[in-house]
Design a protein around this motif. Structure first.
Motif, PDB file in Angstrom:
ATOM      1  N   THR A   1       9.057  -5.955  11.082  1.00 57.25           N
ATOM      2  CA  THR A   1       8.727  -4.880  10.141  1.00 57.25           C
ATOM      3  C   THR A   1       7.369  -5.172   9.522  1.00 57.25           C
ATOM      4  N   ILE A   2       6.655  -4.131   9.169  1.00 56.83           N
ATOM      5  CA  ILE A   2       5.389  -4.293   8.462  1.00 56.83           C
ATOM      6  C   ILE A   2       5.499  -3.574   7.121  1.00 56.83           C
ATOM      7  N   PHE A   3       5.287  -4.309   6.043  1.00 55.28           N
ATOM      8  CA  PHE A   3       5.180  -3.745   4.697  1.00 55.28           C
ATOM      9  C   PHE A   3       3.692  -3.701   4.396  1.00 55.28           C
ATOM     10  N   ILE A   4       3.170  -2.509   4.096  1.00 49.50           N
ATOM     11  CA  ILE A   4       1.719  -2.345   4.007  1.00 49.50           C
ATOM     12  C   ILE A   4       1.359  -1.289   2.963  1.00 49.50           C
ATOM     13  N   SER A   5       0.139  -1.386   2.449  1.00 48.80           N
ATOM     14  CA  SER A   5      -0.334  -0.395   1.482  1.00 48.80           C
ATOM     15  C   SER A   5      -0.536   0.948   2.158  1.00 48.80           C
ATOM     16  N   LYS A   6      -0.511   1.986   1.351  1.00 51.62           N
ATOM     17  CA  LYS A   6      -0.694   3.351   1.857  1.00 51.62           C
ATOM     18  C   LYS A   6      -2.041   3.486   2.571  1.00 51.62           C
ATOM     19  N   GLU A   7      -3.069   2.896   1.985  1.00 53.04           N
ATOM     20  CA  GLU A   7      -4.415   3.011   2.553  1.00 53.04           C
ATOM     21  C   GLU A   7      -4.490   2.401   3.958  1.00 53.04           C
ATOM     22  N   LEU A   8      -3.858   1.252   4.127  1.00 57.40           N
ATOM     23  CA  LEU A   8      -3.906   0.571   5.426  1.00 57.40           C
ATOM     24  C   LEU A   8      -2.892   1.122   6.415  1.00 57.40           C
ATOM     25  N   ALA A   9      -1.828   1.696   5.922  1.00 52.68           N
ATOM     26  CA  ALA A   9      -0.793   2.244   6.808  1.00 52.68           C
ATOM     27  C   ALA A   9      -1.363   3.323   7.715  1.00 52.68           C
ATOM     28  N   GLU A  10      -2.272   4.105   7.202  1.00 53.54           N
ATOM     29  CA  GLU A  10      -2.888   5.166   8.005  1.00 53.54           C
ATOM     30  C   GLU A  10      -3.585   4.601   9.239  1.00 53.54           C
ATOM     31  N   ARG A  11      -4.083   3.372   9.132  1.00 51.63           N
ATOM     32  CA  ARG A  11      -4.820   2.753  10.235  1.00 51.63           C
ATOM     33  C   ARG A  11      -3.909   2.186  11.316  1.00 51.63           C
ATOM     34  N   ILE A  12      -2.632   1.955  10.992  1.00 50.00           N
ATOM     35  CA  ILE A  12      -1.768   1.312  11.984  1.00 50.00           C
ATOM     36  C   ILE A  12      -0.545   2.124  12.392  1.00 50.00           C
TER      37      ILE A  12
ATOM     38  N   ASP B   1       0.220   4.702  13.993  1.00 51.23           N
ATOM     39  CA  ASP B   1       0.357   5.173  15.366  1.00 51.23           C
ATOM     40  C   ASP B   1       0.284   4.046  16.395  1.00 51.23           C
ATOM     41  N   ARG B   2      -0.035   2.836  15.933  1.00 49.75           N
ATOM     42  CA  ARG B   2      -0.173   1.704  16.860  1.00 49.75           C
ATOM     43  C   ARG B   2       0.920   0.655  16.684  1.00 49.75           C
ATOM     44  N   ALA B   3       1.682   0.728  15.628  1.00 51.22           N
ATOM     45  CA  ALA B   3       2.708  -0.287  15.367  1.00 51.22           C
ATOM     46  C   ALA B   3       3.945  -0.028  16.219  1.00 51.22           C
ATOM     47  N   ASP B   4       4.510  -1.104  16.735  1.00 45.15           N
ATOM     48  CA  ASP B   4       5.732  -1.015  17.544  1.00 45.15           C
ATOM     49  C   ASP B   4       6.987  -1.294  16.728  1.00 45.15           C
ATOM     50  N   VAL B   5       6.808  -1.506  15.435  1.00 44.73           N
ATOM     51  CA  VAL B   5       7.922  -1.824  14.536  1.00 44.73           C
ATOM     52  C   VAL B   5       7.874  -0.876  13.345  1.00 44.73           C
ATOM     53  N   PRO B   6       8.951  -0.813  12.566  1.00 44.95           N
ATOM     54  CA  PRO B   6       8.914   0.042  11.376  1.00 44.95           C
ATOM     55  C   PRO B   6       7.776  -0.354  10.420  1.00 44.95           C
ATOM     56  N   VAL B   7       7.148   0.646   9.849  1.00 44.38           N
ATOM     57  CA  VAL B   7       6.077   0.448   8.870  1.00 44.38           C
ATOM     58  C   VAL B   7       6.577   0.982   7.541  1.00 44.38           C
ATOM     59  N   ILE B   8       6.706   0.100   6.563  1.00 42.56           N
ATOM     60  CA  ILE B   8       7.172   0.469   5.234  1.00 42.56           C
ATOM     61  C   ILE B   8       5.951   0.526   4.314  1.00 42.56           C
ATOM     62  N   VAL B   9       5.690   1.697   3.774  1.00 35.70           N
ATOM     63  CA  VAL B   9       4.509   1.895   2.934  1.00 35.70           C
ATOM     64  C   VAL B   9       4.851   1.604   1.482  1.00 35.70           C
ATOM     65  N   ILE B  10       4.054   0.727   0.884  1.00 32.90           N
ATOM     66  CA  ILE B  10       4.162   0.404  -0.538  1.00 32.90           C
ATOM     67  C   ILE B  10       2.936   1.005  -1.221  1.00 32.90           C
ATOM     68  N   GLU B  11       3.176   1.955  -2.096  1.00 28.94           N
ATOM     69  CA  GLU B  11       2.064   2.627  -2.796  1.00 28.94           C
ATOM     70  C   GLU B  11       1.301   1.650  -3.690  1.00 28.94           C
ATOM     71  N   ASP B  12       2.040   0.775  -4.394  1.00 28.31           N
ATOM     72  CA  ASP B  12       1.425  -0.121  -5.368  1.00 28.31           C
ATOM     73  C   ASP B  12       2.150  -1.460  -5.343  1.00 28.31           C
ATOM     74  N   PHE B  13       1.563  -2.443  -4.692  1.00 29.61           N
ATOM     75  CA  PHE B  13       2.186  -3.763  -4.608  1.00 29.61           C
ATOM     76  C   PHE B  13       2.278  -4.450  -5.968  1.00 29.61           C
ATOM     77  N   MET B  14       1.608  -3.934  -6.965  1.00 29.62           N
ATOM     78  CA  MET B  14       1.716  -4.484  -8.329  1.00 29.62           C
ATOM     79  C   MET B  14       2.922  -3.911  -9.066  1.00 29.62           C
ATOM     80  N   ASN B  15       3.534  -2.881  -8.527  1.00 28.92           N
ATOM     81  CA  ASN B  15       4.704  -2.245  -9.123  1.00 28.92           C
ATOM     82  C   ASN B  15       5.957  -2.938  -8.576  1.00 28.92           C
ATOM     83  N   SER B  16       6.476  -3.895  -9.325  1.00 30.93           N
ATOM     84  CA  SER B  16       7.597  -4.705  -8.843  1.00 30.93           C
ATOM     85  C   SER B  16       8.839  -3.869  -8.549  1.00 30.93           C
ATOM     86  N   LYS B  17       9.048  -2.814  -9.309  1.00 34.80           N
ATOM     87  CA  LYS B  17      10.201  -1.952  -9.069  1.00 34.80           C
ATOM     88  C   LYS B  17      10.095  -1.271  -7.702  1.00 34.80           C
TER      89      LYS B  17
END
Length: 74
Positions: free
Chosen positions: A31-42, A44-60
């Motif tokens: 699995t890939i946990f990634i920021s929204k900005e970077l998720a757009e770049r991958i 269509d190329r990722a072979d695994v689920p991509v989980i988008v985190i809007e704000d990694f500073m938001n612990s909730k």
């Protein structure tokens, strides 16, 4: 809160690593946990689920999205 913190808090274990876009696409992972900005770049190329985190500073948000994903695997 990092993904590792969520796992530890809930008594879960996983091998994790932090890397750049190229690293996340070239290393074997489940699995890939990634920021929204970077998720757009991958998305269509990722072979695994991509989980988008809007704000990694938001612990909730990090905790909620991590646990939701892990619970979906059961």
């Amino acid at each position: 809160m990092a993904i590792d913190d969520v796992l530890k808090k809930h008594g879960l274990e996983a091998d994790t690593f932090c890397g750049d876009v190229g690293t996340c696409l070239s290393n074997q992972c489940d699995t890939i946990f990634i920021s929204k900005e970077l998720a757009e770049r991958i998305k269509d190329r990722a072979d695994v689920p991509v989980i988008v985190i809007e704000d990694f500073m938001n612990s909730k948000e990090v905790e909620e999205k991590t646990l939701n994903y892990l619970n979906s695997l059961q």
